[in-house]
Write a protein that holds these residues in place. Structure first.
Motif, short mmCIF file in Angstrom:
data_model
loop_
_atom_site.label_atom_id
_atom_site.label_comp_id
_atom_site.label_asym_id
_atom_site.label_seq_id
_atom_site.Cartn_x
_atom_site.Cartn_y
_atom_site.Cartn_z
N ILE A 75 -5.43 3.34 -3.81
CA ILE A 75 -4.77 3.64 -2.80
C ILE A 75 -5.70 4.52 -2.27
N PHE A 121 -7.35 2.72 0.00
CA PHE A 121 -7.17 2.37 1.16
C PHE A 121 -7.05 3.72 2.20
N LEU A 124 -5.82 -5.88 -3.65
CA LEU A 124 -5.09 -4.64 -3.12
C LEU A 124 -4.46 -4.14 -5.18
N ILE A 162 0.77 -1.27 -0.25
CA ILE A 162 0.47 -0.10 0.22
C ILE A 162 0.87 1.48 -0.22
#
Length: 174
Positions: A149, A153, A105, A85
């Motif tokens: 991301i 995330f 991811l 990440i």
């Protein structure tokens, strides 16, 4: 950390195959070593290509992100790796074993690359594919990864998702 679960032995095997093909590279393994990794580096004659470092501070790791061309995550077991990440967030492409939460991811060839875990040949082929990309293709991959991301995330979204998960579990009747 220097543990078999991180899959470094498979990465070293793949890198040895790339070296045999005449592909020039350097590989920095961060987190420490053990007897097996030291032995494998010597056995595969990778002492000029592989550097094994101990634990680093966050700022030192960030410096490696900015100096590197790609993050290699050869783990045989992994959740959604924070290191991946972080790398994607700062614009470092990621090549990861297709384990655990990593497909959540990484979308193969769109936001990074996935290879078969415990398979040095699969890793070697993915590295070769990455090396064949044009600078424009790499730039698109990096931007796609950053967007993923940024939208998926973030700290706020991850906390909200966790709270929603706990609420859903707590409200279920047994």
């Amino acid at each position: 950390r220097p543990h078999y679960i991180k899959g470094y032995a498979y990465a070293l095997q793949a890198l040895a195959q790339l070296k045999e093909q005449g592909i020039n590279f350097t590989y920095t393994l961060v987190g420490g070593t053990n007897e097996e990794f030291t032995y494998l580096v010597q056995q595969y004659q990778l002492t000029a290509q592989v550097t094994i470092l101990g634990k680093l501070s966050i700022s030192q790791v960030k410096a490696y992100y900015t100096q590197s061309d790609v993050l290699l995550l050869p783990s045989v077991s992994e959740g959604v790796a924070n290191v991946a990440i972080e790398a994607m967030a700062v614009g470092l492409p990621v090549i990861s074993a297709n384990v655990g939460g990593m497909p959540e991811l990484i979308t193969h060839r769109a936001t990074g690359f996935l290879f078969e875990s415990r398979n040095p040949l699969s890793l070697k082929k993915v590295i070769e594919t990455f090396l064949s990309l044009s600078p424009q293709q790499i730039k698109l991959l990096i931007e796609s990864a950053r967007l993923k991301i940024a939208h998926t995330f973030t700290e706020e979204k991850m906390v909200l998702d966790m709270v929603q998960f706990y609420r859903s579990v707590l409200t279920k009747t047994v």
